[in-house]
Enzyme design. Structure first.
Site, short mmCIF file in Angstrom:
data_model
loop_
_atom_site.label_atom_id
_atom_site.label_comp_id
_atom_site.label_asym_id
_atom_site.label_seq_id
_atom_site.Cartn_x
_atom_site.Cartn_y
_atom_site.Cartn_z
N GLY A 90 0.81 -1.22 0.00
CA GLY A 90 0.00 0.00 0.00
C GLY A 90 0.84 1.26 0.00
N GLY A 92 2.56 3.67 1.57
CA GLY A 92 3.09 3.93 2.90
C GLY A 92 3.52 5.37 3.09
N LYS A 113 3.98 11.78 -3.58
CA LYS A 113 4.90 10.74 -3.08
C LYS A 113 5.87 11.40 -2.12
CE LYS A 113 8.03 7.20 -4.97
NZ LYS A 113 8.30 6.45 -6.21
N ASP A 125 9.36 6.00 7.39
CA ASP A 125 9.14 7.34 7.93
C ASP A 125 8.16 8.16 7.09
OD1 ASP A 125 10.59 7.91 5.66
OD2 ASP A 125 12.32 8.77 6.69
N GLY A 126 7.71 7.59 5.99
CA GLY A 126 6.70 8.29 5.18
C GLY A 126 7.25 9.38 4.28
N ARG A 176 2.98 13.13 -8.81
CA ARG A 176 2.98 12.22 -9.96
C ARG A 176 1.60 12.24 -10.63
NH1 ARG A 176 5.50 6.53 -8.76
NH2 ARG A 176 3.62 6.13 -7.54
N ASP A 252 3.91 -4.88 -7.39
CA ASP A 252 3.32 -3.60 -6.93
C ASP A 252 3.87 -2.43 -7.74
OD1 ASP A 252 5.65 -4.55 -5.36
OD2 ASP A 252 5.60 -2.55 -4.50
N ASN A 253 4.86 -2.69 -8.57
CA ASN A 253 5.40 -1.62 -9.42
C ASN A 253 5.05 -1.86 -10.89
OD1 ASN A 253 6.55 -0.33 -7.23
ND2 ASN A 253 8.53 -1.31 -7.48
N ASP A 262 7.31 4.18 -10.89
CA ASP A 262 8.27 3.98 -9.78
C ASP A 262 9.70 3.83 -10.27
OD1 ASP A 262 6.77 4.44 -7.61
OD2 ASP A 262 6.57 2.36 -6.96
P1 AMP Z 1 8.77 1.26 -3.51
O1 AMP Z 1 10.06 0.55 -3.28
O2 AMP Z 1 8.89 2.76 -3.52
O3 AMP Z 1 8.00 0.74 -4.68
O4 AMP Z 1 7.89 0.96 -2.21
C1 AMP Z 1 7.53 -0.33 -1.78
C2 AMP Z 1 6.63 -0.24 -0.57
O5 AMP Z 1 7.32 0.36 0.53
C3 AMP Z 1 5.39 0.62 -0.78
O6 AMP Z 1 4.36 0.03 -0.03
C4 AMP Z 1 5.79 1.95 -0.21
O7 AMP Z 1 4.69 2.73 0.19
C5 AMP Z 1 6.64 1.54 0.97
N1 AMP Z 1 7.64 2.56 1.35
C6 AMP Z 1 8.80 2.84 0.70
N2 AMP Z 1 9.48 3.83 1.35
C7 AMP Z 1 8.73 4.19 2.42
C8 AMP Z 1 8.88 5.15 3.47
N3 AMP Z 1 9.95 5.94 3.56
N4 AMP Z 1 7.89 5.22 4.39
C9 AMP Z 1 6.81 4.43 4.33
N5 AMP Z 1 6.61 3.51 3.36
C10 AMP Z 1 7.55 3.38 2.42
MG MG Z 2 6.38 1.05 -5.60
#
Ligand code: AMP
Ligand code: MG
Length: 492
Positions: A90, A92, A113, A125-126, A176, A252-253, A262
Site C-alpha cells: 500500500g 506507505g 509521493k 518514515d513516510g 505524480r 506492486d510496481n 516507480d
Molecule cells: P517502492 O520501493 O517505492 O516501490 O515501495 C515499496 C513499498 O514500501 C510501498 O508500499 C511503499 O509505500 C513503501 N515505502 C517505501 N518507502 C517508504 C517510506 N519511507 N515510508 C513508508 N513507506 C515506504
Molecule cells: Mg512502488
C-alpha cells in the site's frame, strides 16, 4: 478552456473502491519550496502554472493544503517483491489526491509521493528525499519524450526537513500524474479481500479507465487481462529497445495501464550486456536487463491468478482462458520489438530475413559490448557522409561488423540513404539520462543545492533526438570504469 487557479479533483477511485482506499491527510511540512515545475504538463492538465508557483499552489504540491472538493486516500495493494509475496504494502508514504480531467478529456490521477506516514507505512518514515524524487522526475519526463508510456511528474518540492537515508538529504515530495495507480498488486490485494467486495468493482474501474470499449464485454476480467498483457508487452519491448533497466519490477510496481511507474533503482544501460544489473539489492539478477520480458510475464501470471474467480466461476475454464491469454504475451512482445528494431535500423519489418538481421545485431552488440545509445546514431551516419562512423563503436570485431553491414545494406535495398538516415534519427535518441550524468546532477542538487546541472540535463533528455553541437560530451558513454562500479540504491 483557460487554465484555472486550483486543481479540480474528482474522487472516483475512492468512491468506487472503499475497501481499497483509506481516507488520509498528508503530514504538514514546515517550509515548502518549489524545486521544479513541469509547465507543459500543467497546461495539459488545464492547471494555471502561475498559480502552482504561488504559495497556494505550492501548499497543495507539498500536502499542506487540499484543493476544494478533493478526498485524498492512501491506496491499498499487495505485491510480490523479488518473488516473495507481501499481502499488505500500500501507499506507505504517498496519497492519491484524486483524478483530474485533462484538456484532452482524459482522466488522470494526481498523487503525492513523500507526503508522510499512512496506515500502510509499516516501519517507514513516510518521507522521500530530493535526489530520488528528482531522479523520478527526470526519468519519467525522459521516457515521455522518447514516446514510451510512463507516469509523469508535475513537480518536485522540498519540505524544509532533513531526511536521512545513505546520507542526510533535503526532504522532498513528487507530484505524480498517471493514467491510474492501479497495479498488479492492487488486484492481488482485492482478491484477498474477496471477489464480490472489491475484485469485480476493481475490474470495472480499471476497464472504465484503460479499456472502456471492453466494459460491456462478455468476460470483463478476461478483457482486462488481455489488455494488460498487450500493453505491458509493448512497454517492456520499448524499454528493451532503448536499453532501459527498471530495476525493481515487483508486482506492486507494474500498472495495468501499461505506463512505467516507480523509477527508483532504474538505469539506462551504457555498455550492452543482457546480464546488466545496477540495483544494489538485486543480488540474483532477477531484474537484469535481459530478464525483463520474462519477469513481465511472471508478473502478468500473478495478475491472472488474482483474476481467476472473476474470469469464470468454473476453475478449470478460468485457468484455460487465463493460460491462453498469458501465452499471447510472446507474440505481442515480438511484434512490438520487431517493429521497433526495424525502425531503429531503417528497414521494413516484414522484409525477408529481418528477424535474423535484428538478432545478429544484438549478438554483435553483446560480443562487442557496444554503447547502446550512440551505436544506432553511428549506423545512421554510415548512410551519410561518414561510412566508418560505426567502426569505432564495434572495436575488435571488424569482420563480424562487415558481414552484418553487408546484410543490412541488402535489407535496405534501394531506399534513399539520406532519408533512411533521417528516419532512423527520429527514433534513435542522441541523449538519454546516462548514469554518470544523472548522478552528477542529483549530487549537485541534493548535496550542494545547485540545480543547474539537473536543469541542463532535463532540458537535454526531454528533447532527445536533436544533436546539440555544444553538448556532444553528454552523448558519450561514461568514462572508463564508471559503468562497472555503478550501483543504484533502493533506499529512496
Ligand atoms: P517502492 O520501493 O517505492 O516501490 O515501495 C515499496 C513499498 O514500501 C510501498 O508500499 C511503499 O509505500 C513503501 N515505502 C517505501 N518507502 C517508504 C517510506 N519511507 N515510508 C513508508 N513507506 C515506504
Ligand atoms: Mg512502488
Amino acid at each position: 478552456m483557460a487554465p484555472i487557479a486550483t486543481i479540480e479533483l474528482d474522487h472516483r477511485f475512492a468512491d468506487d473502491l472503499p475497501d481499497l482506499a483509506v481516507d488520509w491527510d498528508a503530514s504538514p511540512v514546515p517550509a515548502a519550496a518549489l524545486i521544479v515545475l513541469n509547465e507543459t504538463l500543467a497546461l495539459e492538465l488545464g492547471i494555471d502554472a502561475e498559480w502552482l508557483r504561488s504559495p497556494a499552489g505550492v501548499a497543495v504540491l507539498a500536502g499542506n493544503a487540499v484543493p476544494p472538493g478533493a478526498r485524498p486516500v492512501a491506496m491499498g495493494y499487495a505485491g510480490h517483491q523479488f518473488g516473495s509475496y507481501s499481502p499488505r504494502l500500500g501507499d506507505g508514504r504517498a496519497l492519491l489526491l484524486g483524478e483530474v480531467t485533462g484538456s484532452d478529456g482524459r482522466r488522470l490521477d494526481v498523487h503525492l509521493k513523500g507526503s508522510g506516514r499512512t496506515p500502510f507505512a509499516r516501519g517507514g518514515d513516510g518521507r522521500a528525499t530530493l535526489g530520488p524524487m528528482l531522479r523520478e522526475h527526470l526519468i519519467a519526463e525522459a521516457m515521455h519524450a522518447l514516446g514510451i508510456p510512463t507516469t509523469r511528474s508535475l513537480a518536485v518540492v522540498t519540505t524544509g526537513e532533513t531526511v536521512v537515508r545513505t546520507r542526510p538529504e533535503p526532504g522532498a515530495i513528487l507530484t505524480r500524474v498517471a493514467a491510474s495507480h492501479v497495479r498488479v498488486g492492487t488486484f492481488q490485494y482485492a482478491r484477498a479481500l474477496g471477489e464480490g467486495t472489491s475484485l469485480e468493482p476493481l475490474v470495472r474501474h480499471a476497464l472504465d479507465r484503460h479499456h472502456p470499449d471492453a466494459t460491456d464485454s462478455e468476460r470483463p476480467a478476461l478483457s482486462l487481462l488481455q489488455h494488460t498483457v498487450a500493453v505491458q508487452a509493448h512497454l517492456v519491448a520499448r524499454w528493451m529497445l532503448v536499453g532501459f533497466i527498471h530495476g525493481v519490477m515487483n508486482t506492486d510496481n507494474m500498472t495495468v495501464s501499461g505506463e512505467g511507474i516507480d523509477y527508483g533503482p532504474c538505469a539506462f544501460m551504457d555498455r550492452f550486456d543482457p546480464a546488466t544489473v545496477y540495483s544494489s539489492i538485486d543480488h540474483g539478477g532477477r531484474y537484469a536487463y535481459g530478464n525483463q520480458p520474462a519477469i513481465a510475464q511472471w508478473n502478468l501470471a500473478r495478475l491472472a491468478e488474482a483474476l481467476l474467480p472473476v474470469i469464470d466461476p468454473d476453475g478449470e475454464t478460468a485457468v484455460a482462458l487465463a493460460t491462453e491469454t498469458l501465452a499471447g504475451f510472446a507474440a505481442h512482445y515480438q511484434r512490438a520489438w520487431h517493429e521497433g528494431m526495424a525502425a531503429k535500423l531503417g528497414v521494413t519489418p516484414d522484409g525477408a530475413g529481418a528477424g535474423d538481421l535484428f538478432d545478429q545485431f544484438i549478438s554483435l552488440q553483446t560480443l562487442a559490448g557496444t554503447d547502446h545509445t550512440s551505436t544506432y546514431r553511428a549506423l545512421a551516419s554510415t548512410l551519410r557522409s561518414d561510412p566508418v562512423a560505426v567502426q569505432q563503436h564495434v572495436p575488435d570485431h571488424g569482420p563480424e561488423l562487415e558481414a552484418w553491414l553487408a546484410a543490412w545494406r541488402i535489407a535496405l535495398g534501394g531506399a534513399d540513404p539520406a532519408s533512411t538516415a533521417d528516419a532512423m534519427d527520429e527514433v534513435n535518441p542522441v541523449y538519454v539520462p546516462r548514469n554518470h550524468l544523472v548522478e552528477g546532477a542529483l549530487d549537485a542538487a541534493a548535496v550542494d543545492g545547485d540545480l543547474g546541472p539537473f536543469e541542463q540535463l532535463l532540458e537535454l533528455v526531454t528533447d532527445p533526438f536533436v544533436v546539440r553541437e555544444d553538448r556532444q560530451a553528454e552523448a558519450q558513454p561514461a568514462p572508463d570504469g564508471f559503468d562497472a562500479r555503478y550501483q543504484t540504491f533502493c533506499g529512496t
